[in-house]
Design an enzyme around this catalytic site. Structure first.
Site, PDB file in Angstrom:
ATOM      1  CB  CYS A 152      -3.212  -2.692  18.592  1.00 50.98           C
ATOM      2  SG  CYS A 152      -2.031  -1.351  18.483  1.00 50.98           S
ATOM      3  CG  HIS A 200      -0.656  -6.440  15.727  1.00 51.80           C
ATOM      4  ND1 HIS A 200      -1.944  -5.970  15.612  1.00 51.80           N
ATOM      5  CD2 HIS A 200       0.031  -5.484  16.406  1.00 51.80           C
ATOM      6  CE1 HIS A 200      -2.038  -4.789  16.184  1.00 51.80           C
ATOM      7  NE2 HIS A 200      -0.854  -4.463  16.667  1.00 51.80           N
ATOM      8  CG  HIS A 222      -2.416  -0.298  13.305  1.00 51.31           C
ATOM      9  ND1 HIS A 222      -3.553  -0.896  13.781  1.00 51.31           N
ATOM     10  CD2 HIS A 222      -1.503  -0.387  14.310  1.00 51.31           C
ATOM     11  CE1 HIS A 222      -3.343  -1.335  15.005  1.00 51.31           C
ATOM     12  NE2 HIS A 222      -2.107  -1.044  15.350  1.00 51.31           N
TER      13      HIS A 222
END
Length: 413
Positions: free
Chosen positions: A167, A307, A344
């Site tokens: 990520c 995040h 995401h």
């Protein structure tokens, strides 16, 4: 050695809520969800049947059709964002010293669609036809091909490589580019990330990990960071690219300047293969590292783009880390997760969210966290739930991931 100063002079975005920077920003501020039923493949047999896909993308708008066939979808996205960013920067590529321009791009997975197609074809036809693979199989699949394609397209001979750290991949790319320019290794670097993993192996793999939301009856409200009813993240796709440039070089060519990068931090949880540390230890350390690098105090930070993936464990650990680092100032911060709208984007997440932070600086607007119904964290912390906040003041930003970035309002340049 005196470090160079680094500024943002160009932006390019291809996202589930907009195929240009302007469209992306408008929908971000308006709280538009990019989630919907998966169209890339028949997902009817999968636990998760929705995602945040890019809509209406045509590779031929950015690259010759023949060349596009040599690229996996993630590389097409990467090239599109890069071309938008270069155009936005206003640089005259032919007039620049291209030995001093580099490309550092992040990707988490790479050409998974190409891999699926080639391996499936071999599994079905290999026994009768033999091992016949497309000669572009490897060049389309490998993770570092996007930065290479961009470099070839413009003839950039500076640093060129890919960062792969899940990520944080494109956040790492931006941090690396920032440091390369600070150390006078380049004048300009295209930094960003791309991902296109909404295909059977990607969705099925994350389903097997129980990482994705299964709210198939209500995709638009499935990404709900910090809401107690969250049940996993929503896969997104797309690309983001920032043109990072040495300050004096940017001023000499009369470039517009969005913001200045003043610090970056890196750390590791050293805890689990997929889960963040329950107390947010890695996130705490990385924020402290970024603040130290930027020579800033916690109380100087105004906004955090977290995040915020909408996973049960991850959101809680981030909240704990923020309170640890900022103390009482945590309750004065503006905090939001733009993944509530974009989903995401995996390896592209950091770049797209860095663009969101840059535009927040430019426009003095904090984008919202949508889909919040009820919290299970500290409700006194302002997650900008379901509303957009107009700052009308100087905005300092720090992006929270494994590699956060600190951005400064352009009036300080």
């Amino acid at each position: 050695m005196e470090l160079k100063r680094v500024v943002v002079t160009g932006l390019g975005a291809l996202t589930p809520i907009g195929n240009t920077v302007d469209e992306f920003w408008k929908n971000l501020v308006d709280g538009v969800s990019g989630a919907g039923p998966i169209t890339h493949f028949d997902a009817s047999a999968f636990k998760t049947q929705f995602a945040c896909e890019v809509k209406g993308f045509n590779a031929a708008d950015f690259v010759d059709r023949k060349e596009a066939r040599k690229m996996d979808l993630y590389t097409q996205y990467a090239v599109a964002a890069a071309k938008m960013a270069v155009a936005d920067s206003g640089m005259d590529v032919e007039a620049e010293d291209r030995n001093r321009i580099g490309v550092v791009y992040g990707v988490g997975i790479g050409g998974i669609h190409t891999f699926e197609e080639e391996v499936s074809n071999y599994a079905i036809n290999g026994a009768t036809m033999g091992p016949k693979f497309n000669p572009f199989f490897i060049p389309k699949m490998i993770a570092d091909i996007a930065s290479g394609q961009i470099s070839i397209m413009y003839g950039f001979h500076g640093p060129n490589y890919t960062t792969t750290s899940a990520c944080a991949s494109s956040s790492n790319a931006i941090a690396d580019a920032f440091n390369l320019i600070r150390l006078n290794k380049a004048n300009i670097i295209l930094a960003g990330g791309a991902e296109a993993a909404i295909f059977p192996a990607g969705v099925g793999g994350f389903n097997a990990m129980h990482a994705l939301s299964t709210r198939n009856d209500d995709p638009e409200h499935a990404s709900r960071p910090f809401s107690a009813s969250r049940d996993g993240f929503i896969m997104g796709e797309g690309a983001g690219c920032l043109v990072l440039e040495e300050l004096e070089h940017a001023k000499a060519r009369g470039a517009k300047i969005y913001a200045e990068l003043v610090g970056a931090g890196m750390s590791a949880d050293a805890h689990h293969l997929t889960a963040s540390h329950p107390e947010g230890l890695g996130a705490k350390l990385v924020m402290l590292n970024a603040l130290e690098d930027a020579a800033m105090k916690p109380e100087e930070i105004d906004y955090i783009n977290v995040h915020g993936t909408s996973t049960p464990v991850g959101d809680v650990s981030e909240c704990k880390a923020i309170k640890e680092v900022f103390g009482e100032h945590a309750y004065k911060l503006n905090i939001s997760s733009t993944k509530s709208m974009t989903g995401h984007l995996l390896g592209a997440a950091g770049a797209v969210e860095a663009i969101a932070c840059t535009l927040a600086v430019k426009n003095d607007i904090v984008p919202p966290t949508i889909n919040h119904e009820e919290g299970d964290n500290d409700e006194n912390i302002d997650y900008n739930m379901n509303y957009t906040f107009n700052r009308h003041s100087i905005v300092w930003l720090i992006r929270l991931c494994q590699t956060p970035l600190v951005l400064v309002d352009t009036m300080h340049v």
